[in-house]
Motif scaffolding. Structure first.
Motif, mmCIF file in Angstrom:
data_model
loop_
_atom_site.group_PDB
_atom_site.id
_atom_site.type_symbol
_atom_site.label_atom_id
_atom_site.label_comp_id
_atom_site.label_asym_id
_atom_site.label_seq_id
_atom_site.Cartn_x
_atom_site.Cartn_y
_atom_site.Cartn_z
ATOM 1 N N MET A 146 0.849 -1.185 0.000
ATOM 2 C CA MET A 146 0.000 0.000 0.000
ATOM 3 C C MET A 146 0.888 1.239 0.000
ATOM 4 N N VAL A 147 0.471 2.266 -0.753
ATOM 5 C CA VAL A 147 1.258 3.491 -0.881
ATOM 6 C C VAL A 147 0.343 4.698 -0.694
ATOM 7 N N ARG A 181 -4.413 12.473 -5.123
ATOM 8 C CA ARG A 181 -4.021 12.075 -3.773
ATOM 9 C C ARG A 181 -4.835 10.863 -3.329
ATOM 10 N N GLY A 182 -4.251 10.103 -2.409
ATOM 11 C CA GLY A 182 -4.987 8.977 -1.858
ATOM 12 C C GLY A 182 -4.092 7.799 -1.557
ATOM 13 N N VAL A 183 -4.735 6.669 -1.250
ATOM 14 C CA VAL A 183 -4.046 5.420 -0.953
ATOM 15 C C VAL A 183 -4.190 4.492 -2.156
ATOM 16 N N PHE A 184 -3.106 3.832 -2.523
ATOM 17 C CA PHE A 184 -3.082 2.955 -3.683
ATOM 18 C C PHE A 184 -2.508 1.596 -3.280
ATOM 19 N N PRO A 210 -8.182 2.225 -1.023
ATOM 20 C CA PRO A 210 -7.894 1.223 0.010
ATOM 21 C C PRO A 210 -8.169 -0.184 -0.517
ATOM 22 N N HIS A 211 -7.492 -1.162 0.050
ATOM 23 C CA HIS A 211 -7.461 -2.492 -0.570
ATOM 24 C C HIS A 211 -7.474 -3.580 0.491
ATOM 25 N N GLN A 247 -4.636 2.481 6.588
ATOM 26 C CA GLN A 247 -4.857 2.872 5.195
ATOM 27 C C GLN A 247 -6.096 3.756 5.051
ATOM 28 N N TYR A 248 -7.067 3.617 5.952
ATOM 29 C CA TYR A 248 -8.293 4.415 5.863
ATOM 30 C C TYR A 248 -8.060 5.832 6.381
#
Length: 705
Positions: A283-284, A344-347, A368-369, A384-385
């Motif tokens: 996660m990035v 922007r965000g989580v990948f 998020p994953h 991640q959230y």
């Protein structure tokens, strides 16, 4: 590629300003617009609330507030979220203590809406342009829970905004969209996604790939792929596929026709086979400024993901038996990949660890994953959230992410064979307390359906991941057992089922040929077949006229108490149904397939091409050629499509071979087969003794009686 320029915020009166500020400016409570050009603190803004459109639900105490002038969560920043499943639910759980409001576009009682009470939710589809614009009008920012959304309308919102009425005046509102619609559009096409990584100017390893032409040109494209990549190679759908769906492994040129039949209506690409030993994920967090300039990419620890039945079932942090050096390379590679995107965000970056210890990118999820659920407990200061919220709102994020535990395991709770199949597992999670292992249960309040993600369990410890795995064995065993029970279940049985009155009907009837006086209708097969609710052997035939030939084999299966299913699946008259039955057989607990056919006898081979299960062909003697044509058709299958064959009309041997296959992993059947062989030997010895002692004349006379 450089990020697309953003529209001027001042001209749009709302691109960088909250809707609350606009309301105050237009009502004269601020001196002038220039004095409010700088954005508020992220938690101090409030968007407008609009009346529900026609068709939108409005209930007392429900999603639309009774007093539109008394907004709930007054003063909070509002993120509009397209999609309200479990990812959105956990995003809301992270947002609630931070005072961030989430307006969700999804069905009325979506899981995320249950976790966050606000009057700003929108009821409808997150693919509906009108509803998306309505959500934009209620939100300070827009984000997504799933990437399969309408990027055209998001692009339009960014460029042209949406009209918002504030204090009697109409203004144009442009909520920032994160991740960018450009990223979402790119990620939606897996082929273009990887082409982008290849042409990014960075060293990002991907599998060799080529686009596959559609229509009549598809066959030539597949031949080109086979020549370029060799066999096997992967044929994949470019859009709309997930959890392994939309993929077809091509083992030889003989698979081309079936591959086109299975996926030919979709845009496709071919990918060279990657001989991986593990699947990893990282996660990035991606941040950028308001002008779209990249600020930073921060990686979480690398994890190992386990996929079964094309669904992620387990996640291990750190990966088992993977060096720290490889894990660090995976983190660095993931940040390189995400740095090439926009917004922007989580990948999530999914990748393969190959046999030579190198890494290869598989695909990216711009949200998020599943592989990041463990961060809720393992990285509690920035899960991640929480990271998704901070990134979207341009709040501070750490320069490095260090877990607060040494190891963690995430287990997905998937729906089982029955609605309550997971209850024992969730009960174990509720009741387990250990000095060296913490257990965290997350249920999504979703209806349980087979293979559906309805929750997860995270286990953490201050020990090695191998030691934690040993402590977590009762949980892992239950997860595995739920899967096995689900695979063995026959909720959508292949065979007719016995009803209480003794009559039967097919659960999923295949088209059958018109019956004659010498034929048996398919509906009449069930009385002899209903020996168990969980058949292990599927016995299928091209025509009901083959049933008399199969009777001897069915008698053998009954003698050994082997539960079986019956069906009619013509390779020529019902090819689509035949392929469906073959494709689904393994998932329904079938272990062996017996297929009988006469004449051209394509059924056994076609079944074998569509299933990983062993297939036994029974050549049936037809009117002409005495069954030799059937025998040769079955036995002469091309390399890569093994199909066992018995003698003409010899369904007895087909059944005995099926039982021997079952006996390889079911000891009871192996013992029964040994007894059968001993009994057969004794029967021959008795006959030989009788012949020797009584002579041929007496023996023949006895045979005539």
């Amino acid at each position: 590629m450089d990020p697309a320029p953003r529209p001027n915020a001042l001209k749009s009166m709302g691109h960088r300003l909250s809707l609350t500020k606009l309301r105050r400016a237009l009502s004269g409570r601020k001196k002038k617009l220039q004095e409010i050009q700088e954005p508020d603190e992220p938690y101090q803004t409030t968007p407008t609330t609009t009346k529900p459109e026609e068709g939108q639900e409005e209930e007392e105490g429900g999603e639309e507030g009774e007093d539109d002038d008394d907004d709930m969560n007054e003063g909070n920043t509002v993120i509009g979220l397209l999609g309200g499943g479990q990812l959105g639910r956990m995003l809301c759980e992270a947002a609630n203590p931070l005072g961030i409001d989430i307006a969700i576009l999804d069905e009325h009682n979506a899981p995320a809406k249950q976790a966050h009470n606000t009057n700003r939710h929108v009821v409808g589809s997150f693919k509906d342009p009108g509803r998306i614009k309505e959500l934009a009008a209620r939100s300070d920012y827009l984000s997504v829970e799933i990437e399969h959304v309408d990027t055209e309308v998001l692009e339009d919102i960014e460029k042209n905004g949406v009209p918002v009425e504030i204090n009697g005046e109409i203004v144009t509102h442009r909520p920032p969209i994160h991740p960018s619609w450009r990223t979402l559009r790119l990620i939606q096409d897996k082929y273009l996604q990887k082409e982008h990584f290849k042409s990014s100017g960075k060293t990002i390893p991907i599998a060799e790939q080529i686009a596959i032409e559609s229509g009549d040109a598809a066959l030539d494209s597949l031949k080109k792929a086979g020549k370029q990549f060799g066999f096997p190679f992967m044929l994949k759908a470019r859009k709309g596929s997930y959890d392994g769906r939309g993929n077809f492994k091509v083992d030889s040129e003989d698979d081309f026709a079936e591959a086109i039949k299975a996926l030919g209506t979709l845009p496709l690409y071919a990918e060279k086979w990657a001989p991986f030993v593990k699947e990893l994920a990282v996660m990035v967090i991606r941040t950028e400024d308001s002008d779209g300039k990249l600020k930073n990419c921060v990686a979480y620890p690398a994890v190992e993901t386990i996929h079964e039945d094309s669904i992620c079932t387990k996640v291990f942090m750190p990966p088992r038996d993977v060096s720290e050096d490889i894990c660090e390379k995976a983190r660095k590679l993931a940040t390189e990949v995400i740095s090439t995107l926009w917004g922007r965000g989580v990948f999530a970056v999914e990748m393969f660890l190959l046999e030579d210890a190198s890494l290869m990118i598989n695909e990216v999820a711009p949200r998020p994953h599943n592989s990041g659920h463990y961060t809720i407990e393992a990285v509690p200061y920035m899960s991640q959230y929480k990271a998704q919220l901070h990134a979207v709102l341009d709040l501070p994020v750490p320069d490095k992410l260090i877990p607060r535990v040494q190891s963690s395991i995430m287990l997905n709770i998937l729906g089982g064979a029955k609605p309550d199949s997971h209850h024992h597992l969730s009960g174990l999670a509720r009741s387990t307390y250990d000095d060296d292992m913490d257990v965290y249960l997350h249920l999504y309040n979703k209806e349980s359906k087979p293979s559906r993600k309805i929750g997860h369990i995270t286990l953490t410890g201050f020990c090695s991941v191998q030691e934690l795995e040993a402590k977590a064995k009762p949980f892992i065993d239950l997860v595995d057992q739920i899967r096995l029970d689900r695979l063995e279940a026959t909720s959508e049985t292949l065979r007719p089922t016995q009803e209480t009155n003794g009559s039967a009907k097919p659960a999923e009837k295949a088209p059958v040929e018109p019956a004659t006086d010498n034929h048996v209708e398919a509906q009449e097969l069930s009385a002899e077949a209903a020996s168990s609710d969980k058949p292990l052997v599927l016995v299928t035939m091209g025509s009901d006229s083959d049933l008399p030939v199969l009777k001897a084999g069915l008698d053998i299966l009954k003698e050994f108490n082997v539960p079986y299913a019956l069906d009619i699946t013509s390779a020529h008259r019902t090819p689509k149904y035949m392929m469906k039955v073959a494709d689904e057989a393994a998932g329904k607990g079938i272990k062996v397939i017996i297929a009988a056919a006469g004449g051209a006898a394509h059924l056994p081979g076609m079944i074998s091409s569509e299933t990983p299960l062993p297939v036994i062909g029974v050549p049936v003697k037809a009117t002409h050629l005495d069954g030799i044509d059937s025998l040769l058709s079955i036995v002469q299958m091309p390399r890569g499509v093994p199909t066992a064959t018995v003698g003409i009309n010899n369904s007895t041997n087909a059944a005995l071979l099926a039982i021997r296959i079952l006996g390889a992993f079911v000891p009871e059947y192996q013992q029964a087969m040994k007894k059968y062989q001993v009994d057969m030997e004794e029967a021959v010895i008795v006959k030989g003794t009788k012949l020797r002692e009584g002579g041929d004349a007496a023996y023949l006379a006895g045979m005539k009686k």
